[in-house]
Design an enzyme around this catalytic site. Structure first.
Site, PDB file in Angstrom:
ATOM      1  N   HIS A 237      -0.860 -29.364 -23.329  1.00  0.00           N
ATOM      2  CA  HIS A 237      -2.258 -29.406 -23.607  1.00  0.00           C
ATOM      3  C   HIS A 237      -2.682 -28.947 -24.881  1.00  0.00           C
ATOM      4  O   HIS A 237      -3.578 -29.296 -25.497  1.00  0.00           O
ATOM      5  CB  HIS A 237      -2.769 -28.752 -22.501  1.00  0.00           C
ATOM      6  CG  HIS A 237      -2.674 -27.354 -22.269  1.00  0.00           C
ATOM      7  ND1 HIS A 237      -1.586 -26.772 -21.808  1.00  0.00           N
ATOM      8  CD2 HIS A 237      -3.212 -26.173 -22.965  1.00  0.00           C
ATOM      9  CE1 HIS A 237      -1.715 -25.482 -21.910  1.00  0.00           C
ATOM     10  NE2 HIS A 237      -2.789 -25.155 -22.742  1.00  0.00           N
ATOM     11  N   ASP A 238      -1.893 -27.939 -25.532  1.00  0.00           N
ATOM     12  CA  ASP A 238      -2.131 -27.427 -26.889  1.00  0.00           C
ATOM     13  C   ASP A 238      -1.413 -27.991 -27.966  1.00  0.00           C
ATOM     14  O   ASP A 238      -1.403 -27.109 -28.889  1.00  0.00           O
ATOM     15  CB  ASP A 238      -2.287 -25.731 -26.717  1.00  0.00           C
ATOM     16  CG  ASP A 238      -3.494 -25.416 -25.901  1.00  0.00           C
ATOM     17  OD1 ASP A 238      -4.370 -25.927 -26.175  1.00  0.00           O
ATOM     18  OD2 ASP A 238      -3.642 -24.139 -25.630  1.00  0.00           O
ATOM     19  N   LYS A 241      -2.203 -27.692 -31.465  1.00  0.00           N
ATOM     20  CA  LYS A 241      -2.403 -26.560 -32.379  1.00  0.00           C
ATOM     21  C   LYS A 241      -1.498 -26.191 -33.459  1.00  0.00           C
ATOM     22  O   LYS A 241      -1.475 -25.355 -34.214  1.00  0.00           O
ATOM     23  CB  LYS A 241      -2.596 -25.213 -31.349  1.00  0.00           C
ATOM     24  CG  LYS A 241      -3.673 -24.833 -30.427  1.00  0.00           C
ATOM     25  CD  LYS A 241      -3.538 -23.673 -29.855  1.00  0.00           C
ATOM     26  CE  LYS A 241      -4.614 -23.353 -29.080  1.00  0.00           C
ATOM     27  NZ  LYS A 241      -4.547 -21.981 -28.079  1.00  0.00           N
ATOM     28  N   HIS A 266      -7.986 -28.958 -32.105  1.00  0.00           N
ATOM     29  CA  HIS A 266      -6.581 -29.284 -31.497  1.00  0.00           C
ATOM     30  C   HIS A 266      -6.547 -30.083 -30.466  1.00  0.00           C
ATOM     31  O   HIS A 266      -5.605 -30.585 -30.069  1.00  0.00           O
ATOM     32  CB  HIS A 266      -6.031 -27.816 -31.139  1.00  0.00           C
ATOM     33  CG  HIS A 266      -6.569 -27.376 -29.724  1.00  0.00           C
ATOM     34  ND1 HIS A 266      -7.712 -26.718 -29.631  1.00  0.00           N
ATOM     35  CD2 HIS A 266      -6.178 -27.382 -28.585  1.00  0.00           C
ATOM     36  CE1 HIS A 266      -7.887 -26.240 -28.346  1.00  0.00           C
ATOM     37  NE2 HIS A 266      -7.012 -26.745 -27.614  1.00  0.00           N
ATOM     38  N   HIS A 292      -8.940 -31.016 -21.961  1.00  0.00           N
ATOM     39  CA  HIS A 292      -8.587 -29.763 -21.511  1.00  0.00           C
ATOM     40  C   HIS A 292      -9.781 -28.884 -21.722  1.00  0.00           C
ATOM     41  O   HIS A 292      -9.961 -27.809 -21.171  1.00  0.00           O
ATOM     42  CB  HIS A 292      -7.328 -29.254 -21.430  1.00  0.00           C
ATOM     43  CG  HIS A 292      -6.960 -28.650 -22.730  1.00  0.00           C
ATOM     44  ND1 HIS A 292      -6.421 -29.600 -23.743  1.00  0.00           N
ATOM     45  CD2 HIS A 292      -7.044 -27.353 -23.396  1.00  0.00           C
ATOM     46  CE1 HIS A 292      -6.231 -28.637 -24.852  1.00  0.00           C
ATOM     47  NE2 HIS A 292      -6.575 -27.448 -24.528  1.00  0.00           N
ATOM     48  N   HIS A 293     -10.499 -29.182 -22.697  1.00  0.00           N
ATOM     49  CA  HIS A 293     -11.478 -28.509 -23.057  1.00  0.00           C
ATOM     50  C   HIS A 293     -12.957 -28.860 -22.700  1.00  0.00           C
ATOM     51  O   HIS A 293     -14.227 -28.423 -23.068  1.00  0.00           O
ATOM     52  CB  HIS A 293     -11.567 -27.808 -24.520  1.00  0.00           C
ATOM     53  CG  HIS A 293     -10.278 -26.739 -24.677  1.00  0.00           C
ATOM     54  ND1 HIS A 293     -10.467 -25.506 -24.444  1.00  0.00           N
ATOM     55  CD2 HIS A 293      -9.482 -26.798 -25.495  1.00  0.00           C
ATOM     56  CE1 HIS A 293      -9.479 -24.678 -24.494  1.00  0.00           C
ATOM     57  NE2 HIS A 293      -8.728 -25.736 -25.261  1.00  0.00           N
ATOM     58  N   ASP A 321      -5.429 -23.515 -17.447  1.00  0.00           N
ATOM     59  CA  ASP A 321      -5.342 -22.874 -18.792  1.00  0.00           C
ATOM     60  C   ASP A 321      -6.330 -21.671 -19.016  1.00  0.00           C
ATOM     61  O   ASP A 321      -6.084 -20.820 -19.532  1.00  0.00           O
ATOM     62  CB  ASP A 321      -5.564 -23.937 -19.837  1.00  0.00           C
ATOM     63  CG  ASP A 321      -5.510 -23.454 -21.060  1.00  0.00           C
ATOM     64  OD1 ASP A 321      -4.628 -22.575 -21.365  1.00  0.00           O
ATOM     65  OD2 ASP A 321      -6.382 -23.830 -21.824  1.00  0.00           O
TER      66      ASP A 321
HETATM   67  P1  C2E Z   1      -6.945 -19.793 -25.408  1.00  0.00           P
HETATM   68  O1  C2E Z   1      -6.486 -18.429 -25.902  1.00  0.00           O
HETATM   69  O2  C2E Z   1      -5.461 -20.619 -24.803  1.00  0.00           O
HETATM   70  O3  C2E Z   1      -7.879 -19.910 -24.402  1.00  0.00           O
HETATM   71  C1  C2E Z   1      -8.040 -20.878 -23.580  1.00  0.00           C
HETATM   72  C2  C2E Z   1      -9.737 -21.113 -22.944  1.00  0.00           C
HETATM   73  O4  C2E Z   1      -9.692 -19.692 -22.340  1.00  0.00           O
HETATM   74  C3  C2E Z   1     -10.589 -20.959 -24.050  1.00  0.00           C
HETATM   75  O5  C2E Z   1     -10.977 -22.144 -24.476  1.00  0.00           O
HETATM   76  C4  C2E Z   1     -11.624 -20.250 -23.160  1.00  0.00           C
HETATM   77  O6  C2E Z   1     -12.525 -21.403 -22.292  1.00  0.00           O
HETATM   78  C5  C2E Z   1     -11.092 -19.268 -22.320  1.00  0.00           C
HETATM   79  N1  C2E Z   1     -10.966 -18.228 -22.783  1.00  0.00           N
HETATM   80  C6  C2E Z   1     -10.088 -17.481 -23.342  1.00  0.00           C
HETATM   81  N2  C2E Z   1     -10.406 -16.156 -23.677  1.00  0.00           N
HETATM   82  C7  C2E Z   1     -11.569 -16.049 -23.121  1.00  0.00           C
HETATM   83  C8  C2E Z   1     -12.527 -14.861 -23.297  1.00  0.00           C
HETATM   84  O7  C2E Z   1     -12.414 -13.894 -23.874  1.00  0.00           O
HETATM   85  N3  C2E Z   1     -14.000 -15.178 -22.354  1.00  0.00           N
HETATM   86  C9  C2E Z   1     -13.998 -16.375 -21.999  1.00  0.00           C
HETATM   87  N4  C2E Z   1     -15.232 -16.438 -21.265  1.00  0.00           N
HETATM   88  N5  C2E Z   1     -13.438 -17.251 -21.911  1.00  0.00           N
HETATM   89  C10 C2E Z   1     -12.017 -17.200 -22.575  1.00  0.00           C
HETATM   90  P2  C2E Z   1     -11.925 -21.963 -26.034  1.00  0.00           P
HETATM   91  O8  C2E Z   1     -12.874 -20.864 -25.995  1.00  0.00           O
HETATM   92  O9  C2E Z   1     -12.180 -23.536 -26.290  1.00  0.00           O
HETATM   93  O10 C2E Z   1     -10.689 -21.541 -27.248  1.00  0.00           O
HETATM   94  C11 C2E Z   1      -9.755 -22.314 -27.311  1.00  0.00           C
HETATM   95  C12 C2E Z   1      -8.596 -21.687 -28.339  1.00  0.00           C
HETATM   96  O11 C2E Z   1      -9.238 -21.110 -29.421  1.00  0.00           O
HETATM   97  C13 C2E Z   1      -8.102 -20.523 -27.588  1.00  0.00           C
HETATM   98  O12 C2E Z   1      -6.903 -20.936 -26.542  1.00  0.00           O
HETATM   99  C14 C2E Z   1      -7.595 -19.619 -28.565  1.00  0.00           C
HETATM  100  O13 C2E Z   1      -6.380 -20.092 -29.261  1.00  0.00           O
HETATM  101  C15 C2E Z   1      -8.654 -19.854 -29.686  1.00  0.00           C
HETATM  102  N6  C2E Z   1      -9.725 -18.894 -29.625  1.00  0.00           N
HETATM  103  C16 C2E Z   1     -10.872 -18.818 -29.217  1.00  0.00           C
HETATM  104  N7  C2E Z   1     -11.431 -17.751 -29.360  1.00  0.00           N
HETATM  105  C17 C2E Z   1     -10.804 -17.060 -30.090  1.00  0.00           C
HETATM  106  C18 C2E Z   1     -11.036 -15.864 -31.046  1.00  0.00           C
HETATM  107  O14 C2E Z   1     -12.018 -15.137 -30.705  1.00  0.00           O
HETATM  108  N8  C2E Z   1      -9.936 -15.328 -31.818  1.00  0.00           N
HETATM  109  C19 C2E Z   1      -9.078 -16.099 -31.924  1.00  0.00           C
HETATM  110  N9  C2E Z   1      -7.995 -15.767 -32.787  1.00  0.00           N
HETATM  111  N10 C2E Z   1      -8.875 -17.389 -31.416  1.00  0.00           N
HETATM  112  C20 C2E Z   1      -9.566 -17.944 -30.365  1.00  0.00           C
HETATM  113 FE    FE Z   2      -6.634 -25.593 -25.855  1.00  0.00          FE
HETATM  114 FE    FE Z   3      -3.287 -22.784 -23.484  1.00  0.00          FE
END
Ligand code: C2E
Ligand code: FE
Ligand code: FE
Ligand code: SIN
Ligand code: SIN
Ligand code: SIN
Length: 380
Positions: A237-238, A241, A266, A292-293, A321
């Site tokens: 799915h990712d 990235k 991504h 997936h988003h 996810d």
């Molecule tokens: P990921 O880390 O695999 O997170 C996947 C999804 O899990 C996120 O999609 C979000 O829907 C949920 N999620 C993850 N952490 C949190 C959280 O702390 N709170 C809430 N409410 N939901 C959470 P999203 O937001 O579309 O992010 C996609 C990807 O973008 C993430 O994949 C991560 O790789 C990156 N990302 C998002 N926010 C941040 C951030 O603040 N810092 C960094 N370094 N990366 C981020």
């Molecule tokens: Fe993703």
């Molecule tokens: Fe993931």
């Protein structure tokens, strides 16, 4: 109990005519069977009936692990024995058939299998099986002759050889097909790992998401085949990235709006990477990477589609996810306790997530937590 199984009724000898009918009735099925396990079972059945054995199995060489393996029944795990052990090993090693009246009087006999299964082996017939290059690929083994004489003859050996030679090509192509399929699955899985590993997420993340997805698919009433397809495809799915710079991907803090926009790409990148493949698994992975988003309420990305417009595989991977992202440490956040995640899931029921999937998630929470534990991350 075990002895019972051996006291099956003595059988009348079958006629040549019946044998011929038997072979004909199996040959088409055998030549068309692509699945290796099914093929081994079909051949075991044919051999068993053909020479009136109580049991029959087809053993194959696993060169890589220096083992011989077989399948004894649908849904039962493989049986494995080390290279060169027992009659089967002996027949393969010496390229020679073996006919035995009482296994226990022969020191080549490996009684371990009897000990494991509580079965009493008496007469045995083993013949080696060759591929079209005349290389040995395994052996046909029949155990306990069921007619009055109660042992196997040269004639039986001939019949088993006939069955083996009819099936040689089919086995060869099934082995090849099996190998290709396993290779494909592994490549796909490793691709998924690449998508995640750069962002410090472990291979375990990919495994967990795959397993959670499968649990939800089955809970939803999908077939095993469909659930397996999802399980194989969801690790990618990712994959999109891969194109994201480290400075964004591994940023320890919150992303700026611009960085998050880049991050969101991504989904489309993954889709474009995969969508032109004719392979079903990659097609499926393309849809999952794309969707997936997306959110049930239409406020996700990249397209903002809603409800059942989002493919069911996308909806399932989304919940799997997010659960895993929240339950794990990330560079930008610490893992959340499960209770806190469940609270969010209740709030997001019908918002971010398909309400039905949230319900199923709660119903199957035990299984999901078992996966979480089984594939837990271990950081130094
Ligand atoms: P990921 O880390 O695999 O997170 C996947 C999804 O899990 C996120 O999609 C979000 O829907 C949920 N999620 C993850 N952490 C949190 C959280 O702390 N709170 C809430 N409410 N939901 C959470 P999203 O937001 O579309 O992010 C996609 C990807 O973008 C993430 O994949 C991560 O790789 C990156 N990302 C998002 N926010 C941040 C951030 O603040 N810092 C960094 N370094 N990366 C981020
Ligand atoms: Fe993703
Ligand atoms: Fe993931
Ligand atoms: C052997 O050939 O003795 C090992 C396999 C078996 O008994 O089924
Ligand atoms: C299903 O495969 O169970 C449903 C298909 C869909 O909703 O897209
Ligand atoms: C976020 O990344 O914090 C938002 C994800 C969500 O709406 O669950």
């Amino acid at each position: 109990m075990a002895e019972h199984k051996n006291e099956a009724a003595v059988q009348e000898k079958i006629t040549d005519h019946e044998r011929l009918r038997l072979i004909f009735s199996y040959v088409t099925n055998i030549s068309e069977e692509k699945d290796l396990n099914n093929l081994l079972l079909l051949m075991a059945d044919l051999g068993k009936q053909l020479i009136q054995a109580d049991r029959c199995s087809l053993w194959l060489l696993d060169e890589e692990n220096r083992e011989l393996w077989t399948i004894v029944a649908h849904g039962v795990d493989e049986l494995r024995i080390p290279y060169g052990t027992g009659f089967v090993g002996h027949a393969i090693e010496h390229n020679q058939s073996i006919i035995i009246k009482d296994a226990y009087e022969d020191d080549r006999f490996n009684a371990d299998v009897d000990k494991q299964t509580g079965y009493r082996t008496r007469s045995i017939l083993v013949i080696p099986i060759h591929d079209s290059n005349d290389e040995i690929i395994g052996a046909y083994q029949a155990v306990n002759k069921m007619t009055e004489d109660s042992f196997f003859t040269k004639e039986d050996e001939g019949y088993l050889e006939l069955a083996a030679s009819y099936s040689g090509k089919a086995i060869e192509s099934a082995i090849l097909y099996n190998e290709i399929e396993r290779t494909q699955k592994e490549i796909i899985f490793r691709m998924g790992e690449i998508g995640e590993s750069r962002s410090q997420e472990t291979a375990n993340h990919v495994k967990r998401v795959a397993e959670y997805s499968r649990i939800l698919a089955i809970a939803l009433g999908m077939s095993e085949e469909e659930a397996d397809l999802l399980k194989m495809a969801s690790p990618m799915h990712d994959i999109g990235k891969v194109g994201i710079p480290d400075s964004i991907l591994n940023k320890p803090g919150k992303l700026t709006d611009e960085e998050f926009k880049r991050m969101q790409r991504h989904t489309e990148d993954g889709y474009h990477l995969l969508k032109d493949s004719p392979r079903e698994i990659l097609q499926t992975a393309a849809v999952i990477a794309h969707e997936h988003h997306e959110k049930w309420n239409g406020r996700g990305y990249p397209r903002g589609i809603a409800g059942e417009e989002i493919h069911i595989f996308g909806r399932i991977t989304a919940i799997a996810d997010v659960f895993d992202a929240l339950a794990s440490d990330r560079v930008y956040k610490a893992a959340w306790p499960v209770e806190k995640i469940m609270k969010i899931f209740k709030e997001e029921r019908g918002e971010h997530f398909d309400p039905k999937l949230v319900d199923l998630f709660f119903e199957h929470l035990d299984e999901i937590l078992a996966i979480k534990d089984a594939y837990a991350d271990h950081f130094d």
